[in-house]
Design a protein around this motif. Structure first.
Motif, PDB file in Angstrom:
ATOM      1  N   SER A 147       7.094  12.723 -11.942  1.00  0.00           N
ATOM      2  CA  SER A 147       6.430  13.614 -10.983  1.00  0.00           C
ATOM      3  C   SER A 147       6.615  15.086 -11.326  1.00  0.00           C
ATOM      4  CB  SER A 147       6.962  13.369  -9.569  1.00  0.00           C
ATOM      5  OG  SER A 147       6.323  12.256  -9.017  1.00  0.00           O
ATOM      6  N   ALA A 148       7.830  15.470 -11.697  1.00  0.00           N
ATOM      7  CA  ALA A 148       8.101  16.893 -11.939  1.00  0.00           C
ATOM      8  C   ALA A 148       7.207  17.406 -13.072  1.00  0.00           C
ATOM      9  CB  ALA A 148       9.569  17.088 -12.290  1.00  0.00           C
ATOM     10  N   GLN A 149       7.072  16.598 -14.117  1.00  0.00           N
ATOM     11  CA  GLN A 149       6.214  16.988 -15.244  1.00  0.00           C
ATOM     12  C   GLN A 149       4.749  17.112 -14.790  1.00  0.00           C
ATOM     13  OE1 GLN A 149       7.002  17.246 -19.181  1.00  0.00           O
ATOM     14  NE2 GLN A 149       5.651  18.608 -18.071  1.00  0.00           N
ATOM     15  N   SER A 150       4.302  16.125 -14.028  1.00  0.00           N
ATOM     16  CA  SER A 150       2.908  16.153 -13.560  1.00  0.00           C
ATOM     17  C   SER A 150       2.653  17.332 -12.623  1.00  0.00           C
ATOM     18  CB  SER A 150       2.555  14.865 -12.819  1.00  0.00           C
ATOM     19  OG  SER A 150       2.725  13.766 -13.660  1.00  0.00           O
ATOM     20  N   MET A 151       3.663  17.683 -11.834  1.00  0.00           N
ATOM     21  CA  MET A 151       3.509  18.831 -10.931  1.00  0.00           C
ATOM     22  C   MET A 151       3.506  20.126 -11.752  1.00  0.00           C
ATOM     23  SD  MET A 151       3.560  17.777  -7.610  1.00  0.00           S
ATOM     24  CE  MET A 151       4.552  18.472  -6.304  1.00  0.00           C
ATOM     25  N   ALA A 152       4.388  20.195 -12.758  1.00  0.00           N
ATOM     26  CA  ALA A 152       4.468  21.411 -13.581  1.00  0.00           C
ATOM     27  C   ALA A 152       3.138  21.647 -14.314  1.00  0.00           C
ATOM     28  CB  ALA A 152       5.616  21.293 -14.575  1.00  0.00           C
TER      29      ALA A 152
ATOM     30  N   SER B 286       0.837  -1.209   0.000  1.00  0.00           N
ATOM     31  CA  SER B 286       0.000   0.000   0.000  1.00  0.00           C
ATOM     32  C   SER B 286       0.871   1.258   0.000  1.00  0.00           C
ATOM     33  CB  SER B 286      -0.922   0.034   1.230  1.00  0.00           C
ATOM     34  OG  SER B 286      -1.762  -1.082   1.218  1.00  0.00           O
ATOM     35  N   LEU B 287       1.964   1.236   0.757  1.00  0.00           N
ATOM     36  CA  LEU B 287       2.870   2.408   0.760  1.00  0.00           C
ATOM     37  C   LEU B 287       3.520   2.594  -0.613  1.00  0.00           C
ATOM     38  CD1 LEU B 287       4.731   2.455   4.197  1.00  0.00           C
ATOM     39  CD2 LEU B 287       2.495   3.354   3.592  1.00  0.00           C
ATOM     40  N   MET B 288       3.740   1.459  -1.303  1.00  0.00           N
ATOM     41  CA  MET B 288       4.354   1.543  -2.648  1.00  0.00           C
ATOM     42  C   MET B 288       3.407   2.162  -3.672  1.00  0.00           C
ATOM     43  SD  MET B 288       6.202  -2.167  -2.902  1.00  0.00           S
ATOM     44  CE  MET B 288       7.148  -2.817  -1.524  1.00  0.00           C
ATOM     45  N   MET B 289       2.096   2.110  -3.379  1.00  0.00           N
ATOM     46  CA  MET B 289       1.118   2.649  -4.342  1.00  0.00           C
ATOM     47  C   MET B 289       1.335   4.128  -4.664  1.00  0.00           C
ATOM     48  SD  MET B 289      -2.504   1.092  -3.084  1.00  0.00           S
ATOM     49  CE  MET B 289      -3.506   2.114  -4.170  1.00  0.00           C
ATOM     50  N   PHE B 290       1.988   4.862  -3.743  1.00  0.00           N
ATOM     51  CA  PHE B 290       2.219   6.294  -4.004  1.00  0.00           C
ATOM     52  C   PHE B 290       3.338   6.524  -5.008  1.00  0.00           C
ATOM     53  CE2 PHE B 290       0.087   5.965   0.057  1.00  0.00           C
ATOM     54  CZ  PHE B 290      -0.944   6.864  -0.114  1.00  0.00           C
ATOM     55  N   GLY B 291       4.010   5.439  -5.393  1.00  0.00           N
ATOM     56  CA  GLY B 291       5.051   5.545  -6.408  1.00  0.00           C
ATOM     57  C   GLY B 291       6.414   5.781  -5.783  1.00  0.00           C
TER      58      GLY B 291
ATOM     59  N   LYS C 287      -0.694  16.569 -10.807  1.00  0.00           N
ATOM     60  CA  LYS C 287      -0.458  16.239  -9.395  1.00  0.00           C
ATOM     61  C   LYS C 287      -0.211  17.529  -8.651  1.00  0.00           C
ATOM     62  CE  LYS C 287       2.232  12.940  -8.006  1.00  0.00           C
ATOM     63  NZ  LYS C 287       2.325  11.510  -7.739  1.00  0.00           N
ATOM     64  N   ARG C 288      -0.693  17.629  -7.425  1.00  0.00           N
ATOM     65  CA  ARG C 288      -0.480  18.861  -6.660  1.00  0.00           C
ATOM     66  C   ARG C 288       0.308  18.597  -5.382  1.00  0.00           C
ATOM     67  NH1 ARG C 288      -4.694  21.523  -5.234  1.00  0.00           N
ATOM     68  NH2 ARG C 288      -4.386  23.533  -6.189  1.00  0.00           N
ATOM     69  N   LYS C 289       0.584  17.303  -5.118  1.00  0.00           N
ATOM     70  CA  LYS C 289       1.422  16.948  -3.965  1.00  0.00           C
ATOM     71  C   LYS C 289       2.366  15.842  -4.417  1.00  0.00           C
ATOM     72  CE  LYS C 289      -1.861  17.986  -0.300  1.00  0.00           C
ATOM     73  NZ  LYS C 289      -2.700  17.439   0.783  1.00  0.00           N
ATOM     74  N   SER C 290       3.541  15.762  -3.808  1.00  0.00           N
ATOM     75  CA  SER C 290       4.520  14.759  -4.247  1.00  0.00           C
ATOM     76  C   SER C 290       4.192  13.381  -3.660  1.00  0.00           C
ATOM     77  CB  SER C 290       5.919  15.194  -3.810  1.00  0.00           C
ATOM     78  OG  SER C 290       6.070  14.940  -2.433  1.00  0.00           O
ATOM     79  N   ASN C 291       4.804  12.359  -4.253  1.00  0.00           N
ATOM     80  CA  ASN C 291       4.595  10.981  -3.780  1.00  0.00           C
ATOM     81  C   ASN C 291       4.915  10.848  -2.295  1.00  0.00           C
ATOM     82  OD1 ASN C 291       4.149  10.544  -6.467  1.00  0.00           O
ATOM     83  ND2 ASN C 291       5.958   9.256  -6.812  1.00  0.00           N
ATOM     84  N   ASP C 292       6.051  11.428  -1.879  1.00  0.00           N
ATOM     85  CA  ASP C 292       6.459  11.284  -0.478  1.00  0.00           C
ATOM     86  C   ASP C 292       5.529  12.038   0.470  1.00  0.00           C
ATOM     87  OD1 ASP C 292       8.567   9.539  -0.931  1.00  0.00           O
ATOM     88  OD2 ASP C 292       9.999  11.157  -1.291  1.00  0.00           O
ATOM     89  N   GLU C 293       5.056  13.204   0.034  1.00  0.00           N
ATOM     90  CA  GLU C 293       4.105  13.968   0.872  1.00  0.00           C
ATOM     91  C   GLU C 293       2.827  13.164   1.099  1.00  0.00           C
ATOM     92  OE1 GLU C 293       3.059  18.406   0.059  1.00  0.00           O
ATOM     93  OE2 GLU C 293       4.345  17.761  -1.589  1.00  0.00           O
ATOM     94  N   LEU C 294       2.311  12.582   0.009  1.00  0.00           N
ATOM     95  CA  LEU C 294       1.067  11.812   0.104  1.00  0.00           C
ATOM     96  C   LEU C 294       1.264  10.565   0.964  1.00  0.00           C
ATOM     97  CD1 LEU C 294       0.011  12.109  -3.620  1.00  0.00           C
ATOM     98  CD2 LEU C 294      -1.274  13.045  -1.698  1.00  0.00           C
ATOM     99  N   ARG C 295       2.422   9.915   0.795  1.00  0.00           N
ATOM    100  CA  ARG C 295       2.714   8.697   1.566  1.00  0.00           C
ATOM    101  C   ARG C 295       2.770   9.031   3.065  1.00  0.00           C
ATOM    102  NH1 ARG C 295       5.728   5.610  -1.853  1.00  0.00           N
ATOM    103  NH2 ARG C 295       7.160   7.361  -2.017  1.00  0.00           N
ATOM    104  N   GLN C 296       3.421  10.167   3.383  1.00  0.00           N
ATOM    105  CA  GLN C 296       3.503  10.586   4.782  1.00  0.00           C
ATOM    106  C   GLN C 296       2.108  10.843   5.362  1.00  0.00           C
ATOM    107  OE1 GLN C 296       6.568  11.020   6.634  1.00  0.00           O
ATOM    108  NE2 GLN C 296       5.046  10.916   8.264  1.00  0.00           N
ATOM    109  N   GLU C 297       1.271  11.531   4.601  1.00  0.00           N
ATOM    110  CA  GLU C 297      -0.093  11.825   5.071  1.00  0.00           C
ATOM    111  C   GLU C 297      -0.847  10.522   5.322  1.00  0.00           C
ATOM    112  OE1 GLU C 297      -0.742  16.027   2.598  1.00  0.00           O
ATOM    113  OE2 GLU C 297      -2.070  14.332   2.202  1.00  0.00           O
ATOM    114  N   PHE C 298      -0.650   9.560   4.421  1.00  0.00           N
ATOM    115  CA  PHE C 298      -1.336   8.263   4.555  1.00  0.00           C
ATOM    116  C   PHE C 298      -0.881   7.537   5.832  1.00  0.00           C
ATOM    117  CE2 PHE C 298      -1.311   3.632   3.677  1.00  0.00           C
ATOM    118  CZ  PHE C 298      -2.682   3.422   3.548  1.00  0.00           C
TER     119      PHE C 298
END
Ligand SMILES: [Fe+2]
Ligand SMILES: [Fe+2]
Length: 273
Positions: A160-165, A146-151, A169-180
């Protein structure tokens, strides 16, 4: 939904079977919304499905793990749908309209899936020792995938950089994983289950949990097609597509007949057209 399909015929009660069926139908719908939104970019659904079947298109790593007990229906709803919500709530405000609008509806249904799973976990965790052991075993197997699902982590995620630009995406993989992690740890505590991570602890200074390192070799192996169930899942998908050919042909023939009837009606009676 293939992982869940294994348990429809084995659900322990009529109520749990109905709920699981409803969830699986929702998931089929999510696939349809997302294919429709992707089609607006100019690739046909047939091409996308052909790419999935040939192995060219990627899909979420999580679908390649087996579901060994009824408790897995609980762990998947709680953790996998929970992780999906974490990711998708952000995507409701993505910059591409057809995608973000699909996500709004998907999120409403995902929150039902998450509660469905947590209810199963609660039931097992408050049950006999054997039921509690089943719940713990499911948590042990589904936590890390489940933690791997965030990429991949942010320093190793080229897309990620392209998707953020583009503000997809509006939050990074690590940010979302931490929130989860921060959201899920108290839920596990409430269940009386332990998260399979010896390094997990509250970090007072940061106001968040520290957690152990993810086995990225496993993640990249699964994404590359070498997870425990990859070939089985794709084979089931190909078989369903082949066996559904007559339905697609019948639906197309019916649509063509209706269109021909409408055009002959409008020729016979032009004012009504
Ligand atoms: Fe879904
Ligand atoms: Fe879901």
């Amino acid at each position: 939904m293939l992982p869940e399909a294994n348990w429809i015929t084995r659900a322990p009660s009529l109520r749990s079977k109905l709920i699981l069926l409803a969830k699986v139908q929702d998931e089929a719908g999510h696939g349809l919304y997302l294919y429709s939104s992707a089609e607006t970019l100019g690739t046909s659904r047939d091409e996308m499905i052909a790419d999935l079947h040939s192995g060219k298109a990627k899909y979420s790593s999580i679908f390649n793990y087996p579901t060994l007990s009824w408790a897995d229906m609980g762990a998947i709803g709680w953790l996998v749908d929970g992780a999906a919500i974490q990711n998708q709530v952000m995507l409701c405000r993505a910059s591409y309209g057809p995608y973000s609008r699909a996500m709004v509806r998907i999120c409403k249904e995902e929150s039902f899936h998450q509660r469905q799973g947590y209810e199963i976990m609660l039931h097992l965790a408050k049950g006999t020792q054997e039921q509690k052991d089943m719940a713990q075993d499911a948590l042990n197997r589904w936590w890390w995938p489940s933690l791997m699902m965030f990429g991949p982590s942010d320093d190793n995620s080229p897309n990620s950089a392209q998707s953020m630009a583009w503000r997809i995406k509006r939050k990074s993989n690590d940010e979302l994983r931490q929130e989860f992690v921060d959201k899920t740890v108290p839920q596990a505590k409430f269940l009386g289950l332990s998260i399979p991570d010896a390094d997990l602890r509250w970090n007072e200074a940061l106001g968040q949990h520290d957690f152990g390192s993810i086995d990225w070799n496993e993640f990249f192996a699964v994404v590359a097609g070498n997870g425990p169930c990859n070939s089985e899942r794709i084979e089931a998908r190909r078989k369903a597509h082949a066996e559904g050919a007559w339905v697609r042909e019948a639906a197309s023939a019916y649509a063509a007949k209706q269109a021909a009837r409408r055009s002959s009606d409008s020729k016979a009676n032009p004012q009504a057209a």
